[in-house]
Structure formats: structure tokens, C-alpha cells
Design an enzyme around this catalytic site. Structure first.
Site, PDB file in Angstrom:
ATOM      1  N   ASP A   1     -18.068  12.795   1.968  1.00  0.00           N
ATOM      2  CA  ASP A   1     -17.632  13.501   3.188  1.00  0.00           C
ATOM      3  C   ASP A   1     -17.171  14.926   2.844  1.00  0.00           C
ATOM      4  OD1 ASP A   1     -14.135  12.539   3.644  1.00  0.00           O
ATOM      5  OD2 ASP A   1     -15.311  12.665   1.786  1.00  0.00           O
TER       6      ASP A   1
ATOM      7  N   ASP B   1     -15.471  16.456  -2.862  1.00  0.00           N
ATOM      8  CA  ASP B   1     -16.805  15.868  -2.795  1.00  0.00           C
ATOM      9  C   ASP B   1     -17.847  16.878  -3.294  1.00  0.00           C
ATOM     10  OD1 ASP B   1     -15.138  15.070  -0.259  1.00  0.00           O
ATOM     11  OD2 ASP B   1     -16.483  13.372  -0.609  1.00  0.00           O
TER      12      ASP B   1
ATOM     13  N   ASN C   1     -13.397  13.967   5.955  1.00  0.00           N
ATOM     14  CA  ASN C   1     -12.585  15.190   5.846  1.00  0.00           C
ATOM     15  C   ASN C   1     -12.736  16.060   7.090  1.00  0.00           C
ATOM     16  OD1 ASN C   1     -11.301  15.025   3.274  1.00  0.00           O
ATOM     17  ND2 ASN C   1     -13.308  15.278   2.315  1.00  0.00           N
TER      18      ASN C   1
ATOM     19  N   THR D   1     -17.275   8.536  -2.084  1.00  0.00           N
ATOM     20  CA  THR D   1     -16.086   9.395  -2.190  1.00  0.00           C
ATOM     21  C   THR D   1     -15.529   9.777  -0.819  1.00  0.00           C
ATOM     22  OG1 THR D   1     -17.454  11.402  -2.282  1.00  0.00           O
ATOM     23  CG2 THR D   1     -16.888  10.355  -4.389  1.00  0.00           C
TER      24      THR D   1
ATOM     25  N   PHE E   1      -6.243   8.556   1.974  1.00  0.00           N
ATOM     26  CA  PHE E   1      -7.040   8.996   3.127  1.00  0.00           C
ATOM     27  C   PHE E   1      -8.308   8.178   3.329  1.00  0.00           C
ATOM     28  CE2 PHE E   1      -8.392  12.045   6.274  1.00  0.00           C
ATOM     29  CZ  PHE E   1      -9.779  12.120   6.141  1.00  0.00           C
ATOM     30  N   ASN E   2      -9.149   8.011   2.311  1.00  0.00           N
ATOM     31  CA  ASN E   2     -10.449   7.346   2.494  1.00  0.00           C
ATOM     32  C   ASN E   2     -10.284   5.919   3.002  1.00  0.00           C
ATOM     33  OD1 ASN E   2     -11.992   9.547   1.708  1.00  0.00           O
ATOM     34  ND2 ASN E   2     -12.047   8.926  -0.441  1.00  0.00           N
TER      35      ASN E   2
ATOM     36  N   HIS F   1      -9.911  14.915  -6.788  1.00  0.00           N
ATOM     37  CA  HIS F   1     -10.128  13.473  -6.665  1.00  0.00           C
ATOM     38  C   HIS F   1     -11.571  13.019  -6.992  1.00  0.00           C
ATOM     39  CE1 HIS F   1      -6.304  13.312  -4.382  1.00  0.00           C
ATOM     40  NE2 HIS F   1      -6.761  14.292  -3.642  1.00  0.00           N
ATOM     41  N   ASP F   2     -12.517  13.427  -6.163  1.00  0.00           N
ATOM     42  CA  ASP F   2     -13.828  12.787  -6.141  1.00  0.00           C
ATOM     43  C   ASP F   2     -14.659  12.906  -7.418  1.00  0.00           C
ATOM     44  OD1 ASP F   2     -14.277  13.596  -2.626  1.00  0.00           O
ATOM     45  OD2 ASP F   2     -13.254  11.928  -3.603  1.00  0.00           O
TER      46      ASP F   2
END
Ligand code: RIB
Ligand code: CA
Length: 316
Positions: free
Chosen positions: A10, A15, A40, A129, A171-172, A245-246
Site C-alpha cells: 500500500d 512500501d 496508507n 506490507t 496499522f496494517n 518498516h516494510d
């Protein structure tokens, strides 16, 4: 032999780095295609961002598939406050290049199902992700693909770390907790890069400078994007960089020695209330449930960022 992967995402700044890192690593990874989900930012923007990133990398050979625009039950929650209105705002205000090719006709869920069914058993690794809506719908439509997958690697959840969208949830997982619960209970071979590990991977000024100065043409653009991405989390956490993060998922597939983890039982809380979307992680085996997730817990941040910088420089 390069590992064949599908990436569901996303974009979103982090990402974006995951996509570019995968494209920059053909010796280790063959990126078959990219499926996109709302997260996102809304789906039309995450799809456009994905297409623009492929144009930045001069890769007009990779197809982009639009997936689910919203979670299975809940209304979508987006994060423009983190990623900007476009979902890929840059520090300089410069925009990414226009896309090279249209979005593919096939729905992302059908792309995932067909890709896994058309490949040999165990050949495809799925990386996710963003919110897990596309993955859960694919598993519901075609349960046979669960065992055919080599494995599923996700960025999502949190064991000990507090949540980043609520005190309890990452979040995800929070955006689509019902999809996440279906995936975690699916018997798929699952590796989880949650906030416990990604909060150790901070985009500090020296690391950002290295990407800008040694990441080549694409690295300079990525540094401009991450300059914007840093702003919200530095203000929120007071850290000297935002967590990247991703790309942890992709970096681990490239070099498994970068991270360590442990098999644990994890269940997603789908009860309405303050714990909605929490990944309840049995770190010390207190419960009776068999472990179902490889939870990543530690990693080498310097080597992680050095890998990203080096690989981005190879995209020229
Ligand atoms: O919580 C961080 C995750 O949510 C990342 O994948 C970020 O891109 C957003 O999707
Ligand atoms: Ca994401």
C-alpha cells in the site's frame, strides 16, 4: 536460483523502498508482479504510486494489479498524516515520474490465486506490507493456494511494542483485523515483521545521508521521500529517525542473517474495543496453543541500511 515473489502493498514510503529493494536484487528475488491494497492512502493513490515507482526504476516489465479498496468489514482507515496527501509526498515537493504502463485488467486477488496455482507447489513466496485484505480474500476464494505457497512474509503486528495507530494495534493489522485474523489462523507458513523489530530500524541522519549520497540516482529520490516520511514519526516518538518498516521483509529474503526471530503463537484480537487489532503474542509459551508464526525480534540495523543503500545504487 532467485526466489519467486509476489508483493502485496500500500505505497506508502516504506512500501516504496521495499519495492525498489526487491527490483534491485535480481540475483536473490524474481518479482513476478505487484498487487495493491487500500491502506496508507486510498486504492487509486496506492496503485498510482506503485506505477510511478516502477517508472522511477525504469521497469516497464512488471505488472501492477489493483485489489481491495477497503477492509472486509470495517471502513478504511488511511494515513495521509504520515505519508502526505499523495501517499508519497517528498521533502522537496518533487513528484515521481509518470507511469510507463496502465494498471493490469485482472483483479489483484485473482492475480495472486492464478500466480500460485500456475506455479509449482512451494515455488511462490508472498510478501505483504499493507493491510491483509487481498491475502485473506484470496485464501477464502482459493484455500488450495495456502499449502502451495512457499511462505507468507508480512510487515504487521506488534508483540511487546505498543501499537502505532492505537495503543494496542499496528496499522496494517488494525485497518483490517478480520482479514489479519483469517490469515493468522490459515495454517500458512507465516513470518511476521512487527513493530518489535521495525522500531529498531530507524532512518537516522547518517543513514539518510548515505542513501542520498551513495544510493545513486534512485537513492537520491528515495532520500527525498524519506526526508518527508521522517517528519511525522520523529515528531511523534522523539526518535532520531522514523522506523523503516516494510523493507525488513524483502531484506530478510535477500539476507536471512540480518534478522532473528522465534516461533510463537499469535492471535489477532477482533473484539470491538481498545484491543481491536492487537496481535496477542505468546512470547514465553504461557498458553496451550501451538506456535503458528515466526516472530522477528532482533536485527542488525547498520547492515540493513547498508544493504538498502548498496542495492538502490544498482538501479541506475
Ligand atoms: O505500521 C506500519 C505499516 O503500516 C507499514 O506497512 C506502513 O507502510 C503502513 O502500511
Ligand atoms: Ca505498508
Amino acid at each position: 536460483m532467485a526466489r519467486r515473489i509476489l508483493l502485496d502493498c500500500d505505497p506508502g514510503h516504506d512500501d516504496a523502498v521495499a519495492i525498489l529493494l526487491a527490483l534491485a536484487s535480481p540475483a536473490e528475488l524474481e518479482l513476478i508482479g505487484i498487487s495493491v491494497v487500500g491502506g496508507n492512502v486510498k486504492l487509486d493513490a496506492t496503485v498510482l504510486n506503485t506505477r510511478k515507482l516502477l517508472s522511477l526504476a525504469a521497469r516497464d516489465d512488471i505488472d501492477v494489479y489493483a485489489g481491495c479498496p477497503r477492509p472486509m468489514l470495517r471502513e478504511i482507515v488511511t494515513a495521509e498524516h504520515v505519508h502526505g496527501d499523495t501517499g508519497l509526498d517528498s521533502g522537496s515537493g518533487r513528484e515521481l515520474p509518470d507511469p510507463l504502463r496502465p494498471v493490469a485488467d485482472k483483479h489483484a486477488v485473482n492475480f495472486i490465486i492464478d500466480s500460485v496455482r500456475n506455479a509449482a507447489a512451494g515455488e511462490i513466496t508472498l510478501v505483504a506490507t499493507g493491510p491483509l485484505t487481498n491475502i485473506a480474500v484470496a485464501f477464502a476464494m482459493a484455500p488450495d493456494i495456502i499449502e502451495r505457497l512457499q511462505e507468507l512474509v508480512i510487515m504487521g503486528g506488534a508483540g511487546f511494542e505498543p501499537g502505532n495507530v492505537t495503543p494496542a494495534a499496528e496499522f496494517n493489522i488494525y485497518v483490517d483485523p478480520h482479514a489479519a485474523r483469517a490469515v493468522f489462523e490459515s495454517s500458512v507458513k507465516l513470518t511476521m515483521f512487527g513493530l518489535d523489530i521495525t522500531h529498531q530500524m530507524l532512518i537516522t541522519p547518517p543513514r539518510l545521508k548515505a542513501i542520498e549520497e551513495h544510493g545513486g540516482r534512485v537513492g537520491a529520490v528515495v532520500a527525498d521521500l524519506l526526508d518527508f516520511f521522517n517528519r511525522y514519526d520523529i515528531g511523534k516518538y522523539g526518535w532520531d529517525g522514523a522506523p523503516l518498516h516494510d523493507p525488513c521483509t524483502i531484506a530478510w529474503l535477500i539476507d536471512p542473517t540480518l534478522f532473528e526471530g522465534r516461533l510463537m503463537h499469535v492471535v489477532v484480537d477482533t473484539s470491538e474495543g481498545p484491543s481491536l487489532g492487537r496481535t496477542v503474542t505468546d512470547w514465553f509459551g504461557a498458553g496451550e496453543e501451538e506456535p503458528n508464526v515466526m516472530v522477528m525480534t532482533s536485527g542488525d540495523a547498520d547492515r540493513f541500511f547498508a544493504l538498502i543503500t548498496d542495492r538502490l545504487s544498482q538501479l541506475d
